[in-house]
Scaffold this active site. Structure first.
Site, PDB file in Angstrom:
ATOM      1  N   LYS A 210     -26.606  59.693  25.142  1.00  0.00           N
ATOM      2  CA  LYS A 210     -25.557  59.098  25.973  1.00  0.00           C
ATOM      3  C   LYS A 210     -25.091  60.110  27.023  1.00  0.00           C
ATOM      4  O   LYS A 210     -24.995  59.808  28.195  1.00  0.00           O
ATOM      5  CB  LYS A 210     -24.396  58.681  25.071  1.00  0.00           C
ATOM      6  CG  LYS A 210     -23.272  57.993  25.782  1.00  0.00           C
ATOM      7  CD  LYS A 210     -22.268  57.452  24.778  1.00  0.00           C
ATOM      8  CE  LYS A 210     -21.037  56.940  25.484  1.00  0.00           C
ATOM      9  NZ  LYS A 210     -20.049  56.401  24.558  1.00  0.00           N
ATOM     10  N   GLU A 216     -29.074  69.656  20.459  1.00  0.00           N
ATOM     11  CA  GLU A 216     -30.315  69.394  19.724  1.00  0.00           C
ATOM     12  C   GLU A 216     -31.287  68.592  20.587  1.00  0.00           C
ATOM     13  O   GLU A 216     -32.474  68.921  20.699  1.00  0.00           O
ATOM     14  CB  GLU A 216     -30.028  68.595  18.442  1.00  0.00           C
ATOM     15  CG  GLU A 216     -29.274  69.351  17.365  1.00  0.00           C
ATOM     16  CD  GLU A 216     -27.768  69.232  17.502  1.00  0.00           C
ATOM     17  OE1 GLU A 216     -27.278  68.854  18.602  1.00  0.00           O
ATOM     18  OE2 GLU A 216     -27.078  69.525  16.514  1.00  0.00           O
ATOM     19  N   GLY A 271     -21.736  55.900  20.355  1.00  0.00           N
ATOM     20  CA  GLY A 271     -23.054  56.314  19.852  1.00  0.00           C
ATOM     21  C   GLY A 271     -23.487  55.525  18.627  1.00  0.00           C
ATOM     22  O   GLY A 271     -24.577  54.950  18.579  1.00  0.00           O
ATOM     23  N   ARG A 272     -22.623  55.483  17.612  1.00  0.00           N
ATOM     24  CA  ARG A 272     -23.025  54.837  16.355  1.00  0.00           C
ATOM     25  C   ARG A 272     -22.983  53.312  16.436  1.00  0.00           C
ATOM     26  O   ARG A 272     -23.275  52.636  15.452  1.00  0.00           O
ATOM     27  CB  ARG A 272     -22.174  55.353  15.197  1.00  0.00           C
ATOM     28  CG  ARG A 272     -20.673  55.181  15.384  1.00  0.00           C
ATOM     29  CD  ARG A 272     -19.905  56.004  14.361  1.00  0.00           C
ATOM     30  NE  ARG A 272     -18.465  56.003  14.593  1.00  0.00           N
ATOM     31  CZ  ARG A 272     -17.832  56.804  15.442  1.00  0.00           C
ATOM     32  NH1 ARG A 272     -18.507  57.651  16.188  1.00  0.00           N
ATOM     33  NH2 ARG A 272     -16.521  56.762  15.574  1.00  0.00           N
ATOM     34  N   GLU A 357     -18.031  58.354  10.026  1.00  0.00           N
ATOM     35  CA  GLU A 357     -17.621  58.923  11.306  1.00  0.00           C
ATOM     36  C   GLU A 357     -16.535  58.045  11.931  1.00  0.00           C
ATOM     37  O   GLU A 357     -15.718  58.497  12.711  1.00  0.00           O
ATOM     38  CB  GLU A 357     -18.826  59.059  12.257  1.00  0.00           C
ATOM     39  CG  GLU A 357     -18.599  60.126  13.324  1.00  0.00           C
ATOM     40  CD  GLU A 357     -19.817  60.425  14.174  1.00  0.00           C
ATOM     41  OE1 GLU A 357     -20.568  59.495  14.516  1.00  0.00           O
ATOM     42  OE2 GLU A 357     -20.029  61.602  14.515  1.00  0.00           O
ATOM     43  N   HIS A 388     -32.921  54.319 -11.899  1.00  0.00           N
ATOM     44  CA  HIS A 388     -33.488  55.347 -12.773  1.00  0.00           C
ATOM     45  C   HIS A 388     -32.899  56.721 -12.484  1.00  0.00           C
ATOM     46  O   HIS A 388     -33.456  57.729 -12.899  1.00  0.00           O
ATOM     47  CB  HIS A 388     -35.012  55.374 -12.640  1.00  0.00           C
ATOM     48  CG  HIS A 388     -35.624  54.081 -13.106  1.00  0.00           C
ATOM     49  ND1 HIS A 388     -36.148  53.930 -14.365  1.00  0.00           N
ATOM     50  CD2 HIS A 388     -35.730  52.875 -12.492  1.00  0.00           C
ATOM     51  CE1 HIS A 388     -36.581  52.673 -14.496  1.00  0.00           C
ATOM     52  NE2 HIS A 388     -36.328  52.025 -13.374  1.00  0.00           N
ATOM     53  N   LYS A 508     -19.281  72.372  16.235  1.00  0.00           N
ATOM     54  CA  LYS A 508     -20.202  72.520  17.375  1.00  0.00           C
ATOM     55  C   LYS A 508     -19.751  73.678  18.254  1.00  0.00           C
ATOM     56  O   LYS A 508     -20.551  74.491  18.706  1.00  0.00           O
ATOM     57  CB  LYS A 508     -20.210  71.238  18.222  1.00  0.00           C
ATOM     58  CG  LYS A 508     -20.982  70.096  17.621  1.00  0.00           C
ATOM     59  CD  LYS A 508     -21.399  69.089  18.686  1.00  0.00           C
ATOM     60  CE  LYS A 508     -20.514  67.890  18.709  1.00  0.00           C
ATOM     61  NZ  LYS A 508     -20.841  66.856  19.663  1.00  0.00           N
TER      62      LYS A 508
HETATM   63  C1  G6Q Z   1     -21.708  58.692  17.421  1.00  0.00           C
HETATM   64  C2  G6Q Z   1     -21.442  60.046  17.843  1.00  0.00           C
HETATM   65  C3  G6Q Z   1     -22.626  60.984  17.768  1.00  0.00           C
HETATM   66  C4  G6Q Z   1     -23.558  60.911  18.959  1.00  0.00           C
HETATM   67  C5  G6Q Z   1     -24.512  62.117  18.934  1.00  0.00           C
HETATM   68  C6  G6Q Z   1     -25.493  62.086  20.057  1.00  0.00           C
HETATM   69  O1  G6Q Z   1     -20.915  57.805  17.472  1.00  0.00           O
HETATM   70  O2  G6Q Z   1     -20.857  60.032  19.069  1.00  0.00           O
HETATM   71  O3  G6Q Z   1     -23.388  60.812  16.591  1.00  0.00           O
HETATM   72  O4  G6Q Z   1     -24.259  59.719  18.965  1.00  0.00           O
HETATM   73  O5  G6Q Z   1     -23.765  63.291  18.949  1.00  0.00           O
HETATM   74  O6  G6Q Z   1     -24.839  62.133  21.279  1.00  0.00           O
HETATM   75  P1  G6Q Z   1     -25.633  61.856  22.606  1.00  0.00           P
HETATM   76  O7  G6Q Z   1     -26.158  60.475  22.552  1.00  0.00           O
HETATM   77  O8  G6Q Z   1     -24.635  62.044  23.715  1.00  0.00           O
HETATM   78  O9  G6Q Z   1     -26.745  62.849  22.663  1.00  0.00           O
END
Ligand code: G6Q
Length: 555
Positions: A210, A216, A271-272, A357, A388, A508
């Site tokens: 986003k 990462e 994001g989620r 989250e 199990h 972070k």
């Molecule tokens: C989700 C969070 C988080 C996000 C990641 C990736 O709701 O905001 O999990 O999706 O940190 O972020 P980017 O899409 O900006 O790389």
């Protein structure tokens, strides 16, 4: 006139539930079923192909009435309206959370700052469709003229967990001449495994971010670009082998991605909550646009149910209320997700992010520290494997763990009596948890008295069952939407912002300081506690030693 919303513990329904909880503690599910022969029916809701049985929960009609009152007194109906109409439900980030717009049919209108966003959503869906079809048919060619056969989705958190869960969930519908992989962690091993044995000429990277700044993702994207260029030896190759999904189109172009290969989404998609957006591009390539659209329709069907069904017959509302009941009144600390379908192996991990989250928070939207329990820990694994392992604790442990069992009437891979056995196990577990086995009946079976306590199951352990016809894209969409809206219901009632995630920031930012120390030959000047200082020092010493040792072995 605007309704005054009382805070969580000031609501009359909170008080009623707080008194009522002792009544429920003194009752048992066995008794409740015995005294109410219609219990299963009255605590089951059907909507479309969804069958939601919540009768084996520690509630009676009075509890349900109080819980629905609690929802009403929190203004949930108004909250749902705000969610669907683009209100600023993400209060701390001052923006809407309009994931429902991502699956709205073309005919709907949803406005953000005076603009109907539905046409933009469909324009991007169209762009994804054309691109997916071109990849799937082999018409889209890489830099050397070969068709793309491998897709590597680079992204993390919300930009990975949804796509990978859906990819695994709908593998049955995937085009199997394509290899789809997911690269998320900043771990060299993850990169090496994600690219192992792939031919760069046939590989496409989808950089999903986003922000297009995530450490990462950007580190992995750069490593992928180096990997590609070291094989193809021409910088122009990046254009054919990289696409981006981002709100930051400028940063994507700076990376070298052609603007026609940037799939946009919007600030108002969290994001989620983004798997229905272009973040789902890898999924669409795998399962095809038709199946992807069917998944969106599944989401939309539950969106409509959530928006229109009365609160007491509204599945996600009831799911959310049950979570509130167990966390804030009965003291449950965790909740288990138990899909009885191997394709759903990543569902618990996906729901962990969605739920924890979103609602793992202790500050209300008005900035007060809560004095009640909010979001529980979600965890789980597919059945029957989990029977199990950790089911021992579910049946005889000292904690109350509400469980969601998820099953399908039809198997996608029928094999003898496998499916009947699978579902028989699922149903049996819900029965065993609820009703247990008394010491008397254990003794009647001839068990030695010394052993009987170990073979006794006290029962009264709550669970719900979501039963669907078959694991279709439509069904998976509906299932995920149920949890999204359950999370919204909980957050609204607890007065927390389910759409921010400030709790992930501190670690972070500390990592950016610690990396400088790790990379520097100097001893840290940054103030640390003794443990952190020792860990950094120990890591540096061990790394140096390993480097020296491996040099010695090589020479
Ligand atoms: C989700 C969070 C988080 C996000 C990641 C990736 O709701 O905001 O999990 O999706 O940190 O972020 P980017 O899409 O900006 O790389």
């Amino acid at each position: 006139m605007q309704k005054t919303i009382l805070s969580f513990k000031e609501r009359p329904a909170w008080l009623a539930l707080n008194n009522h909880v002792n009544t429920i503690r003194g009752q048992s599910l066995s008794k409740m079923f015995e005294t109410d022969p219609d219990r299963a029916e009255s605590f089951t809701i059907e909507s479309g192909s969804l069958y939601f049985d919540f009768s084996k929960n520690l509630i009676n009609q009075e509890t349900l009435g109080f819980l629905v009152n609690l929802a009403e007194q929190s203004g949930l109906a108004e909250g749902i309206n705000e969610l669907f109409s683009g209100g600023l439900v993400n209060k701390t980030e001052r923006r809407p959370a309009l994931h429902v717009a991502l699956r709205a049919p073309k005919s709907e209108q949803i406005f953000v700052d005076g603009t109907n966003v539905v046409p933009e959503v469909h324009q991007v869906l169209g762009q994804m469709t054309a691109f997916s079809n071109a990849i799937r048919s082999g018409d889209y060619k890489g830099h050397t003229g070969k068709a793309i056969r491998n897709i590597v989705n680079i992204g993390i958190g919300g930009s990975e967990l949804g796509p990978v869960m859906v990819y695994e969930g709908l593998k049955h519908y995937s085009q199997n001449n394509l290899t789809i992989r997911f690269l998320s962690s900043i771990d060299g091993t993850a990169f090496v495994e994600a690219t192992a044995e792939l031919n760069p000429e046939e590989t496409l990277f989808i950089v999903c971010s986003k922000t297009f700044t995530t450490l990462e993702t950007m580190s992995n994207a750069r490593a992928a670009r180096d990997w590609l260029l070291s094989a193809l030896k021409d910088r122009a190759a990046v254009v054919k082998h990289f696409v981006a999904v981002s709100t930051n189109t400028e940063a994507a172009s700076d990376f070298g991605i052609d603007s026609s290969h940037v799939f946009r989404f919007w600030d108002w998609v969290g994001g989620r909550y983004s798997l229905c957006s272009a973040i789902g591009l890898s999924t669409m390539i795998a399962i095809g646009p038709e199946n992807f659209n069917s998944m969106l329709e599944g989401f939309h069907a539950v969106d409509t149910h959530f928006r229109t069904a009365p609160l007491h017959r509204n599945i996600p509302v009831i799911m959310g209320l049950l979570t509130v009941w167990y966390s804030s009144f009965l003291g449950a600390q965790t909740s288990a997700i138990l899909p009885y379908d191997s394709y759903l192996k990543r569902l618990p991990a996906y729901l962990q992010q969605l739920t924890m989250e979103s609602n793992g928070k202790s500050t209300t939207v008005s900035g007060k520290t809560v004095d009640y329990k909010t979001g529980p820990i979600f965890w789980g694994e597919p059945g029957t494997d989990s029977q199990h392992s950790f089911f021992q604790l579910l049946h005889q442990g000292t904690q109350i763990v509400p469980c969601d069992f998820i099953g399908f009437a039809e198997s996608l891979n029928p094999l003898g009596s496998h499916h009947d056995l699978l579902i028989a196990n699922m149903i049996a577990q819900t029965k065993a948890l609820a009703f247990g086995k008394s010491k008397e009946s254990v003794l009647t079976e001839g068990t030695a008295p010394w052993l009987a306590p170990h073979l006794t199951f006290e029962g009264n352990r709550p669970s719900s069952v979501i039963l669907m016809e078959s694991l279709t894209p439509h069904a998976l969409g509906s299932l995920v939407a149920l949890y999204e809206h359950s999370v919204f219901t909980q957050g609204w009632i607890w007065e927390i912002d389910s759409f921010d995630q400030w709790g992930v920031e501190l670690g972070k930012s500390l990592a950016t300081k610690i990396i400088k120390e790790i990379e520097s030959p100097e001893t840290s000047s940054f103030f640390h506690d003794s443990s952190t200082r020792a860990l950094v020092r120990r890591y540096k010493i061990a790394r140096e030693k390993n480097l020296t040792d491996s040099k010695r072995i090589r020479s």
